[in-house]
Write a protein that holds these residues in place. Structure first.
Motif, PDB file in Angstrom:
ATOM      1  N   GLN A  31      39.794 -78.511   7.640  1.00 62.00           N
ATOM      2  CA  GLN A  31      39.351 -79.817   8.117  1.00 62.00           C
ATOM      3  C   GLN A  31      39.212 -79.616   9.741  1.00 62.00           C
ATOM      4  O   GLN A  31      38.672 -80.429  10.233  1.00 62.00           O
ATOM      5  N   GLY A  32      40.010 -78.710  10.354  1.00 61.77           N
ATOM      6  CA  GLY A  32      40.068 -78.579  11.756  1.00 61.77           C
ATOM      7  C   GLY A  32      41.404 -79.073  12.288  1.00 61.77           C
ATOM      8  O   GLY A  32      42.066 -80.027  11.659  1.00 61.77           O
ATOM      9  N   GLY A  33      41.655 -78.779  13.453  1.00 63.69           N
ATOM     10  CA  GLY A  33      42.742 -79.195  14.338  1.00 63.69           C
ATOM     11  C   GLY A  33      42.783 -80.490  14.652  1.00 63.69           C
ATOM     12  O   GLY A  33      41.727 -81.259  14.577  1.00 63.69           O
ATOM     13  N   THR A  34      43.950 -80.964  15.233  1.00 65.63           N
ATOM     14  CA  THR A  34      44.002 -82.668  15.405  1.00 65.63           C
ATOM     15  C   THR A  34      42.883 -82.923  16.695  1.00 65.63           C
ATOM     16  O   THR A  34      42.436 -84.059  16.666  1.00 65.63           O
ATOM     17  N   ASN A  35      42.885 -81.947  17.536  1.00 66.87           N
ATOM     18  CA  ASN A  35      41.857 -82.346  18.655  1.00 66.87           C
ATOM     19  C   ASN A  35      40.529 -82.465  18.278  1.00 66.87           C
ATOM     20  O   ASN A  35      39.867 -83.133  18.895  1.00 66.87           O
ATOM     21  N   GLU A  36      40.099 -81.450  17.101  1.00 64.10           N
ATOM     22  CA  GLU A  36      38.781 -81.686  17.004  1.00 64.10           C
ATOM     23  C   GLU A  36      38.614 -82.606  15.620  1.00 64.10           C
ATOM     24  O   GLU A  36      37.434 -82.477  14.956  1.00 64.10           O
ATOM     25  N   GLN A  37      39.638 -82.906  15.008  1.00 65.37           N
ATOM     26  CA  GLN A  37      39.503 -83.739  13.847  1.00 65.37           C
ATOM     27  C   GLN A  37      38.791 -85.152  14.094  1.00 65.37           C
ATOM     28  O   GLN A  37      39.451 -85.889  14.948  1.00 65.37           O
ATOM     29  N   ILE A  38      37.755 -85.439  13.229  1.00 66.71           N
ATOM     30  CA  ILE A  38      37.188 -86.766  13.458  1.00 66.71           C
ATOM     31  C   ILE A  38      37.689 -87.859  12.641  1.00 66.71           C
ATOM     32  O   ILE A  38      37.960 -87.688  11.379  1.00 66.71           O
ATOM     33  N   PRO A  39      38.109 -88.721  13.411  1.00 67.77           N
ATOM     34  CA  PRO A  39      38.667 -89.881  12.503  1.00 67.77           C
ATOM     35  C   PRO A  39      37.805 -90.578  11.561  1.00 67.77           C
ATOM     36  O   PRO A  39      36.560 -90.550  11.656  1.00 67.77           O
ATOM     37  N   GLU A  40      38.384 -90.907  10.350  1.00 72.58           N
ATOM     38  CA  GLU A  40      37.717 -91.688   9.188  1.00 72.58           C
ATOM     39  C   GLU A  40      37.534 -92.981   9.615  1.00 72.58           C
ATOM     40  O   GLU A  40      38.488 -93.743   9.501  1.00 72.58           O
ATOM     41  N   VAL A  41      36.404 -93.401   9.947  1.00 72.89           N
ATOM     42  CA  VAL A  41      36.101 -94.899  10.166  1.00 72.89           C
ATOM     43  C   VAL A  41      35.224 -95.697   9.426  1.00 72.89           C
ATOM     44  O   VAL A  41      34.741 -96.822   9.517  1.00 72.89           O
ATOM     45  N   THR A  42      34.751 -95.060   8.403  1.00 74.43           N
ATOM     46  CA  THR A  42      34.109 -95.628   7.412  1.00 74.43           C
ATOM     47  C   THR A  42      34.656 -96.969   6.526  1.00 74.43           C
ATOM     48  O   THR A  42      35.787 -96.879   6.270  1.00 74.43           O
ATOM     49  N   GLY A  43      34.012 -98.009   6.658  1.00 76.46           N
ATOM     50  CA  GLY A  43      34.504 -99.194   6.202  1.00 76.46           C
ATOM     51  C   GLY A  43      34.898-100.302   7.183  1.00 76.46           C
ATOM     52  O   GLY A  43      35.156-101.173   6.996  1.00 76.46           O
ATOM     53  N   GLN A  44      35.230 -99.695   8.621  1.00 72.32           N
ATOM     54  CA  GLN A  44      35.690-100.614   9.621  1.00 72.32           C
ATOM     55  C   GLN A  44      34.331-101.205  10.129  1.00 72.32           C
ATOM     56  O   GLN A  44      33.349-100.880  10.069  1.00 72.32           O
ATOM     57  N   GLN A  45      34.543-102.420  11.205  1.00 69.29           N
ATOM     58  CA  GLN A  45      33.586-102.918  12.021  1.00 69.29           C
ATOM     59  C   GLN A  45      33.270-101.885  12.971  1.00 69.29           C
ATOM     60  O   GLN A  45      33.918-101.050  13.311  1.00 69.29           O
ATOM     61  N   VAL A  46      31.932-101.920  13.255  1.00 71.62           N
ATOM     62  CA  VAL A  46      31.357-101.046  14.157  1.00 71.62           C
ATOM     63  C   VAL A  46      32.205-100.791  15.493  1.00 71.62           C
ATOM     64  O   VAL A  46      32.204 -99.755  15.885  1.00 71.62           O
ATOM     65  N   ASP A  47      32.257-102.066  16.259  1.00 70.79           N
ATOM     66  CA  ASP A  47      32.760-102.008  17.618  1.00 70.79           C
ATOM     67  C   ASP A  47      34.158-101.166  17.155  1.00 70.79           C
ATOM     68  O   ASP A  47      34.733-100.256  18.312  1.00 70.79           O
ATOM     69  N   ALA A  48      35.186-101.578  16.351  1.00 71.78           N
ATOM     70  CA  ALA A  48      36.290-101.033  16.193  1.00 71.78           C
ATOM     71  C   ALA A  48      36.141 -99.339  16.138  1.00 71.78           C
ATOM     72  O   ALA A  48      36.919 -98.674  16.466  1.00 71.78           O
ATOM     73  N   ALA A  49      35.195 -99.293  15.157  1.00 69.87           N
ATOM     74  CA  ALA A  49      35.289 -97.694  14.796  1.00 69.87           C
ATOM     75  C   ALA A  49      34.485 -96.809  16.182  1.00 69.87           C
ATOM     76  O   ALA A  49      34.993 -95.940  16.102  1.00 69.87           O
ATOM     77  N   GLU A  50      33.820 -97.300  16.765  1.00 74.33           N
ATOM     78  CA  GLU A  50      33.364 -96.922  17.930  1.00 74.33           C
ATOM     79  C   GLU A  50      34.509 -96.668  18.917  1.00 74.33           C
ATOM     80  O   GLU A  50      34.653 -95.625  19.610  1.00 74.33           O
TER      81      GLU A  50
END
Length: 800
Positions: free
Chosen positions: A712-731
């Protein structure tokens, strides 16, 4: 005849008239008196001045010479064997097998004493009776008619000639026909016998000298000593020599040319019978034995000593040459090997070599012009990486017209490169920098202009792909499908220098070696020039080193030098230490495991070697990577399992390389104007053909487990999973993690502003934009049938 048969130049006078004839006996008598006096004086003490025969330090010289002779080591044959101990080559300056006296037949010992030194066991190194008789005979005849050298004296001369002398002038000096040399020989002989007799009996000292003599004497046809001669002429061992065979060998001492049994069988037979008669007269054999031996044929089976050097090793010749070069780097020079009498047990697996050679020549015949097919295989391990086999379709030899070569094709760098196999180093660097094997790589279109991919003048150069690819591929799929643009793009993130360093660490060690006399290495140049093309494998590549890259990954990131040596022993059987580089842990074990498993799709449908794997019935788990250089002048394949690694490079080995075309079907590749050879063709087919027989008798081994960090990659390059969140909070979450965000509205009945998808997922480059797919809250109605009125958009679902 009681003494040796050495011939020296005589000084017979030529005069006229009765006065000259009458004066000769007087002159000869005076000469005899002078020589006898000189010998007696020279034996007793060193002379100064006078005739200049002996210098002030003569005594020291004699002592040093006799000490060297007492402890001297004869040049012996070094035997190179395979892993099972079967000989593959012999290395020597002199074809000699040291043989203890007890392993030399009594008839051989008797024959040499009978014809060369009948009073050998009686004198103290010099046969004074024989010497004086020879002096009288030779002076009376005016030329050399008899020799008087004892076996001890002959041993000394032979030692000076075959051991001490290293140049033509030294060899000439060792055999010069002067009284000075003869006198020095006399003194050394007396001192040597005294030295050898200290603490033992005279008989034992004599046996020691006889053994040394029988091992050093030259017996023609490149055979030194009776051990080699017995094998050369009679295909037997010295302990089994018959009376007739022993007599023939003993007779050759006088002149190996005149009594060569192959070139001059009649002369050799006459000389042999003379020896047999001497053995009878001296009571060494019975008249009946003499009669039977005299009546027997020469019985020479051959006169061919074992082939000298790696050129006689057949298909193992390239491996043999690598052994010699490897040991030279380890401090054991070729000269030492050619004289040391070592037994070198190598790592060569004969069945693996046989399968490899068959595969190489099945794909590319030895006589195919412009096309060399080269392979090496290495066994992974935590303590050693042993070379299993190496070979080429080319025959090892010196006949260039027959396309033979003695160049180290399997281990010396191939100038045309290995192509996309080098993408492995870019992938390994990306994992090391924090990405995961599931990272979704951007695949720019064909013709991509990269800031790090430039021509020799620094101008942008378009990156070309060999096919069409999806715009995004996981690193695993990218390794299997090999898009050039994707890996150049990935290298923009990793940087060129770390990728070059990774290649060296994993096994491409020759890239870091200075070129020429203190010049920069290929690795230094690639880093200084920021060569983005490095990931496309344009640099010179050693097939063996590339194989060892696979072994390093299969060894959980442990690099060890590719050694061809199991062990070495000296003539006495004592182990000889070999200096080898220590193993190194070059990448984390779990990184190596994950990358190895991430390379497991190359033989699967869609992989670049899938067709070759299917053709050859390959069904085992393996890791692989193909490569092809621009213009198709070379192509490569790296494949490895947990038990063995191997690499193949197919390339134009002519002085003016041309593109190569795949022959198709059973036809071999050939030089052409517009190449179409790829790593998945000839190189991959060679690999699968060679490896199938090797692994057939071994259990199937699974590929190693992966590590989530490198998936999956290291913590520095790991993409947070934001599916299902409101777009402003996800961004906001993504921006705080260091990523830029791009919104894309999509028709979806989820509440408006809800993130319903993101790309990529898992891991990404720090500067890579994350695209969020944001629901519009509605979905477009399906298009109305022709002539109907469009339906309104459908709102959110109940409860949404």
């Amino acid at each position: 005849m009681t003494g040796g048969t050495e011939t020296d130049t005589g000084d017979g006078e030529r005069g006229g008239g009765r006065r000259g004839l009458a004066a000769r006996p007087v002159a000869r008598l005076l000469g005899l008196c002078l020589v006898a006096g000189l010998i007696l004086a020279g034996v007793t003490f060193p002379l100064v001045g006078g005739l200049g025969l002996i210098s002030n330090d003569a005594s020291d010289t004699v002592s040093a010479t006799s000490s060297d002779l007492a402890a001297g080591q004869l040049p012996l044959v070094t035997t190179v064997t395979d892993r099972q101990g079967a000989p593959i080559a012999y290395l020597y300056d002199q074809n000699r097998q040291n043989t203890p006296l007890e392993q030399i037949s009594p008839t051989m010992r008797a024959a040499i004493v009978a014809i060369e030194d009948r009073r050998f066991y009686e004198h103290d190194g010099v046969d004074w009776t024989g010497t004086l008789r020879a002096l009288v005979t030779n002076q009376s005849a005016g030329s050399t008619q008899q020799g008087a050298s004892t076996l001890t004296q002959q041993y000394i001369k032979n030692y000076q000639l075959y051991v001490t002398a290293r140049s033509a002038s030294e060899r000439l000096k060792a055999t010069e026909a002067t009284y000075a040399r003869k006198l020095r020989e006399v003194r050394v002989a007396l001192q040597l016998e005294r030295q050898l007799a200290e603490g033992t009996s005279k008989r034992q000292a004599k046996d020691e000298i006889l053994q040394r003599y029988l091992n050093i004497v030259f017996l023609g046809n490149n055979s030194y000593g009776v051990g080699a001669a017995a094998r050369t002429y009679f295909n037997t061992t010295p302990d089994r020599l018959t009376i007739a065979q022993a007599a023939m060998l003993a007779g050759m001492v006088q002149s190996t040319a005149q009594f060569d049994p192959v070139a001059h069988p009649q002369a050799a037979t006459g000389r042999r019978n003379e020896v047999i008669n001497q053995m009878r007269l001296q009571g060494m054999i019975t008249p009946q034995q003499a009669q039977e031996a005299t009546a027997s044929p020469l019985g020479v089976s051959s006169a061919a000593p074992p082939a000298n050097g790696c050129i006689g090793a057949g298909d193992a010749a390239f491996f043999c040459k690598y052994v010699v070069d490897y040991l030279d780097q380890a401090g054991l020079s070729a000269e030492q090997l050619n004289r040391g009498g070592y037994t070198i047990r190598t790592t060569l697996d004969r069945p693996a070599l046989t399968a490899m050679t068959a595969a190489l020549r099945n794909e590319v015949p030895a006589q195919q012009r412009n096309v060399a097919d080269v392979m090496a295989s290495v066994a992974p391990g935590q303590d050693r990486h042993e070379v299993v086999a190496m070979g080429s379709n080319r025959v090892f030899g010196v006949d260039g017209a027959a396309l033979e070569t003695s160049y180290g094709l399997p281990w010396e760098p191939v100038n045309l490169g290995a192509g996309s196999v080098y993408k492995v180093f870019t992938a390994a660097t990306a994992l090391d920098k924090g990405l995961g094997i599931d990272y979704q790589m951007q695949i720019p279109p064909d013709g991509y202009a990269s800031p790090i991919y430039r021509d020799g003048q620094g101008n942008p150069f378009p990156v070309r792909n060999a096919g069409n690819y999806a715009p995004v591929l996981s690193m695993t799929d990218a390794l299997a499908q090999s898009p050039n643009t994707g890996f150049v793009k990935l290298m923009e993130y990793t940087g060129v220098a770390p990728v070059v360093d990774m290649a060296v660490k994993l096994g491409m060690r020759s890239l870091a070696e200075p070129q020429g006399n203190g010049g920069k290495s290929i690795a230094e140049i690639a880093k200084e020039q920021n060569q983005g093309s490095f990931t496309l494998g344009v640099t010179p590549t050693s097939v063996l080193e590339l194989s060892n890259v696979g072994a390093t990954l299969a060894s959980r990131g442990k690099w060890c030098p590719p050694t061809p040596i199991v062990g070495i022993t000296d003539p006495a059987g004592a182990p000889v230490p070999v200096s080898e580089q220590p193993c190194e842990q070059v990448v984390p074990p779990t990184l190596a495991d994950t990358l190895m498993t991430g390379m497991s799709k190359d033989d699967q449908p869609g992989g670049t070697s899938a067709a070759a794997a299917g053709e050859n019935g390959w069904t085992r788990p393996m890791s692989g990577k193909t490569g092809t250089t621009q213009q198709n002048k070379s192509a490569a394949f790296l494949g490895f399992t947990p038990g063995i690694a191997g690499a193949v490079i197919t390339f134009d080995d002519s002085s003016s390389p041309r593109p190569l075309c795949d022959g198709g079907g059973d036809s071999p590749p050939y030089a052409c104007s517009d190449g179409n050879i790829f790593g998945g063709k000839t190189p991959a087919r060679t690999w699968y053909k060679a490896m199938n027989p090797v692994v057939a008798a071994t259990p199937v081994q699974p590929l190693p487990a992966t590590d989530p960090r490198y998936v999956q990659g290291g913590t520095n390059e790991q993409i947070p999973e934001v599916t299902g969140q409101q777009v402003d909070a996800a961004e906001q979450t993504l921006r705080e993690a260091g990523f830029t965000v791009v919104r894309s509205t999509v028709g979806n009945r989820a509440p408006a502003g809800t993130v319903v998808g993101q790309s990529p997922r898992g891991s990404a480059l720090p500067d890579q934009a994350i695209t969020l797919q944001v629901a519009s809250g509605t979905v477009s109605a399906p298009p109305p049938p022709p002539g109907a009125v469009a339906a309104p958009a459908i709102g959110p679902a109940p409860g949404g």
